[in-house]
Design a protein around this motif. Sequence first.
Motif, PDB file in Angstrom:
ATOM      1  N   LEU A  49       4.589  -2.647  -2.611  1.00 52.42           N
ATOM      2  CA  LEU A  49       3.200  -2.801  -3.038  1.00 52.42           C
ATOM      3  C   LEU A  49       2.649  -1.530  -3.665  1.00 52.42           C
ATOM      4  CD1 LEU A  49       1.775  -4.893  -0.054  1.00 52.42           C
ATOM      5  CD2 LEU A  49       2.286  -5.685  -2.364  1.00 52.42           C
ATOM      6  N   VAL A  50       2.952  -0.374  -3.073  1.00 53.32           N
ATOM      7  CA  VAL A  50       2.411   0.869  -3.654  1.00 53.32           C
ATOM      8  C   VAL A  50       3.141   1.220  -4.948  1.00 53.32           C
ATOM      9  CG1 VAL A  50       1.663   1.756  -1.413  1.00 53.32           C
ATOM     10  CG2 VAL A  50       3.893   2.446  -2.311  1.00 53.32           C
ATOM     11  N   ALA A  51       4.414   0.851  -5.064  1.00 55.04           N
ATOM     12  CA  ALA A  51       5.125   1.082  -6.326  1.00 55.04           C
ATOM     13  C   ALA A  51       4.451   0.302  -7.450  1.00 55.04           C
ATOM     14  CB  ALA A  51       6.592   0.672  -6.189  1.00 55.04           C
ATOM     15  N   PHE A  52       4.137  -0.963  -7.182  1.00 50.81           N
ATOM     16  CA  PHE A  52       3.442  -1.777  -8.187  1.00 50.81           C
ATOM     17  C   PHE A  52       2.061  -1.206  -8.504  1.00 50.81           C
ATOM     18  CE2 PHE A  52       0.106  -5.082  -8.445  1.00 50.81           C
ATOM     19  CZ  PHE A  52       0.305  -5.448  -9.770  1.00 50.81           C
TER      20      PHE A  52
ATOM     21  N   CYS B  88      11.115  -3.874  -6.752  1.00 54.47           N
ATOM     22  CA  CYS B  88      12.377  -3.906  -6.000  1.00 54.47           C
ATOM     23  C   CYS B  88      12.740  -2.523  -5.468  1.00 54.47           C
ATOM     24  CB  CYS B  88      13.512  -4.400  -6.892  1.00 54.47           C
ATOM     25  SG  CYS B  88      13.592  -6.167  -7.111  1.00 54.47           S
ATOM     26  N   ILE B  89      12.620  -1.524  -6.324  1.00 56.77           N
ATOM     27  CA  ILE B  89      12.975  -0.163  -5.921  1.00 56.77           C
ATOM     28  C   ILE B  89      12.085   0.295  -4.777  1.00 56.77           C
ATOM     29  CG2 ILE B  89      13.052   2.249  -6.683  1.00 56.77           C
ATOM     30  CD1 ILE B  89      13.787   1.165  -9.485  1.00 56.77           C
ATOM     31  N   GLY B  90      10.778   0.038  -4.890  1.00 55.67           N
ATOM     32  CA  GLY B  90       9.872   0.384  -3.802  1.00 55.67           C
ATOM     33  C   GLY B  90      10.168  -0.385  -2.533  1.00 55.67           C
ATOM     34  N   LEU B  91      10.490  -1.690  -2.673  1.00 61.88           N
ATOM     35  CA  LEU B  91      10.802  -2.538  -1.522  1.00 61.88           C
ATOM     36  C   LEU B  91      12.042  -2.049  -0.793  1.00 61.88           C
ATOM     37  CD1 LEU B  91      10.139  -5.235  -0.017  1.00 61.88           C
ATOM     38  CD2 LEU B  91      11.687  -6.365  -1.618  1.00 61.88           C
ATOM     39  N   MET B  92      13.100  -1.726  -1.533  1.00 60.84           N
ATOM     40  CA  MET B  92      14.327  -1.247  -0.908  1.00 60.84           C
ATOM     41  C   MET B  92      14.173   0.149  -0.326  1.00 60.84           C
ATOM     42  SD  MET B  92      17.397  -2.636  -3.364  1.00 60.84           S
ATOM     43  CE  MET B  92      18.609  -1.849  -2.292  1.00 60.84           C
ATOM     44  N   SER B  93      13.271   0.943  -0.883  1.00 61.19           N
ATOM     45  CA  SER B  93      13.124   2.331  -0.449  1.00 61.19           C
ATOM     46  C   SER B  93      12.197   2.482   0.753  1.00 61.19           C
ATOM     47  CB  SER B  93      12.581   3.185  -1.601  1.00 61.19           C
ATOM     48  OG  SER B  93      13.450   3.139  -2.716  1.00 61.19           O
TER      49      SER B  93
ATOM     50  N   LEU C  53      12.152   5.843   2.769  1.00 59.79           N
ATOM     51  CA  LEU C  53      11.285   6.907   2.287  1.00 59.79           C
ATOM     52  C   LEU C  53       9.860   6.670   2.763  1.00 59.79           C
ATOM     53  CD1 LEU C  53      12.586   6.945  -1.372  1.00 59.79           C
ATOM     54  CD2 LEU C  53      13.048   8.682   0.330  1.00 59.79           C
ATOM     55  N   ARG C  54       9.090   7.739   2.798  1.00 60.00           N
ATOM     56  CA  ARG C  54       7.685   7.599   3.116  1.00 60.00           C
ATOM     57  C   ARG C  54       6.973   6.898   1.971  1.00 60.00           C
ATOM     58  NH1 ARG C  54       5.623  13.457   4.603  1.00 60.00           N
ATOM     59  NH2 ARG C  54       6.749  13.846   2.661  1.00 60.00           N
ATOM     60  N   VAL C  55       5.990   6.088   2.327  1.00 59.75           N
ATOM     61  CA  VAL C  55       5.254   5.327   1.318  1.00 59.75           C
ATOM     62  C   VAL C  55       4.572   6.265   0.329  1.00 59.75           C
ATOM     63  CG1 VAL C  55       3.318   3.738   0.982  1.00 59.75           C
ATOM     64  CG2 VAL C  55       4.941   3.341   2.836  1.00 59.75           C
ATOM     65  N   THR C  56       4.060   7.391   0.823  1.00 60.18           N
ATOM     66  CA  THR C  56       3.379   8.330  -0.071  1.00 60.18           C
ATOM     67  C   THR C  56       4.341   8.891  -1.119  1.00 60.18           C
ATOM     68  OG1 THR C  56       3.776  10.076   1.575  1.00 60.18           O
ATOM     69  CG2 THR C  56       1.613   9.025   1.583  1.00 60.18           C
ATOM     70  N   GLU C  57       5.599   9.082  -0.759  1.00 56.18           N
ATOM     71  CA  GLU C  57       6.582   9.585  -1.707  1.00 56.18           C
ATOM     72  C   GLU C  57       6.846   8.550  -2.808  1.00 56.18           C
ATOM     73  OE1 GLU C  57      11.062  11.619  -1.667  1.00 56.18           O
ATOM     74  OE2 GLU C  57      10.131  10.925   0.194  1.00 56.18           O
ATOM     75  N   VAL C  58       6.915   7.281  -2.422  1.00 54.16           N
ATOM     76  CA  VAL C  58       7.088   6.211  -3.411  1.00 54.16           C
ATOM     77  C   VAL C  58       5.867   6.139  -4.322  1.00 54.16           C
ATOM     78  CG1 VAL C  58       7.360   3.717  -3.709  1.00 54.16           C
ATOM     79  CG2 VAL C  58       8.599   4.894  -1.875  1.00 54.16           C
TER      80      VAL C  58
END
Length: 396
Positions: free
Chosen positions: A79-82, A67-72, A3-8
């Motif tokens: 990092l952006v999920a956190f 984890c979800i952000g890392l896998m996605s 996925l795009r980082v912005t979407e995460v």
Amino acid sequence: MTLRVTEVFCAFLKLGLTAFGGPVAHIGYFYKDFVERKQWLTEQQFAQLLGICQLLPGPASSQLGFCIGLMSAGWAGGLVAFTAFTLPSVLLLLAFSVLLPVLSSTAGQAALHGLKIVAFAVVADAVISMYQKLCPDRLRASIACLSAVALCAIGSLWGQLCVIAAGAVVGVLYCQTSDFNTKAAPVVRVGYGKTTGTILLVAFLTLLAALSLLQYTGNSWLSLAHSFYSIGALVFGGGHVVLPLLNDALVPTGQLTPEAFMAGYGASQAIPGPMFSFAAYLGALIAPEGSALLGAGVALVFIFLPGFLLLAGILPLWQRIAHVERVNNAMAGINAAVVGVLGAALYDPVFTSAVLGPLDMALGLLAIATLRLWQLPVMLMIAGCVLLSVAAAVLL
């Protein structure tokens, strides 16, 4: 699926603004959003990620989000999920730390006391929930009860570490059942290998050792970093269990008053996002004068960092230990001991600072009933505790 980082970022920012209810509730939000609605993960992937996060020290819900952000979306996604999930709660708690000195009026002090009662209700609810989930048999219930008794008698950070270690030993020797599914095939895949994982684990240990030595140099920033890093490296059980460790590290040493500590912990219940954001509030208050933002940043980074280093290091190595029965049995014993740690914290410092008379006890029981029996919104319970506490102070 990449996925795009912005979407995460957008997905986790929405949760950071709306995910009230603490770590257990966050896991529910993640499941509904990322498994059911967005389908970024399968149910099996989600279950294994959750199991890994619960096996490690650190903030389980934040680690799961990472984890979800890392896998996605790779490292940037993690990092952006956190960041997106944590930022709203950090900003709110920093604002509260700024307002804390002006809350000296009768009404202001009563409002702060109402937040202490909120903390009592939330921790009591967490103890009950964790006991029901993590102590399903007589052995684990006994581990929890004896751990609580031991900590009420001896207290201290080392006492907590000893009961957790004892829980692990008893788990290995006597726990025959585990809540983790050891037969499920590992389905967690990340974009790096065992070499990178080993480097991250070495970095975790190196920082722990280096900061333990550097704290004696007299540098206040290194001491601050050590305090929060060592706590982040030792917390099993997530946000609620960090309370006694932070209290023992900061209050008896005179860095923070019990009133300011419990008021901040109560305020952390009133906001969405991870409870480890409480570290930003504490860092802002204990930092040298004029350095509140830097203190908040250091405390925040170093309380989250060890859990993330361990998690990222373990993920590519997970397949080797996923089916080891003793690992799961040890964690069953550790989790039961953690319930005892939280039970002891419910008495001291939470109960002893929040319940000063019959009226406080009545309000605390009403707040617990709001959470457990009537399942009303958390914000309604928080507003009720603060308003009733203020009304009692003004009218009585």
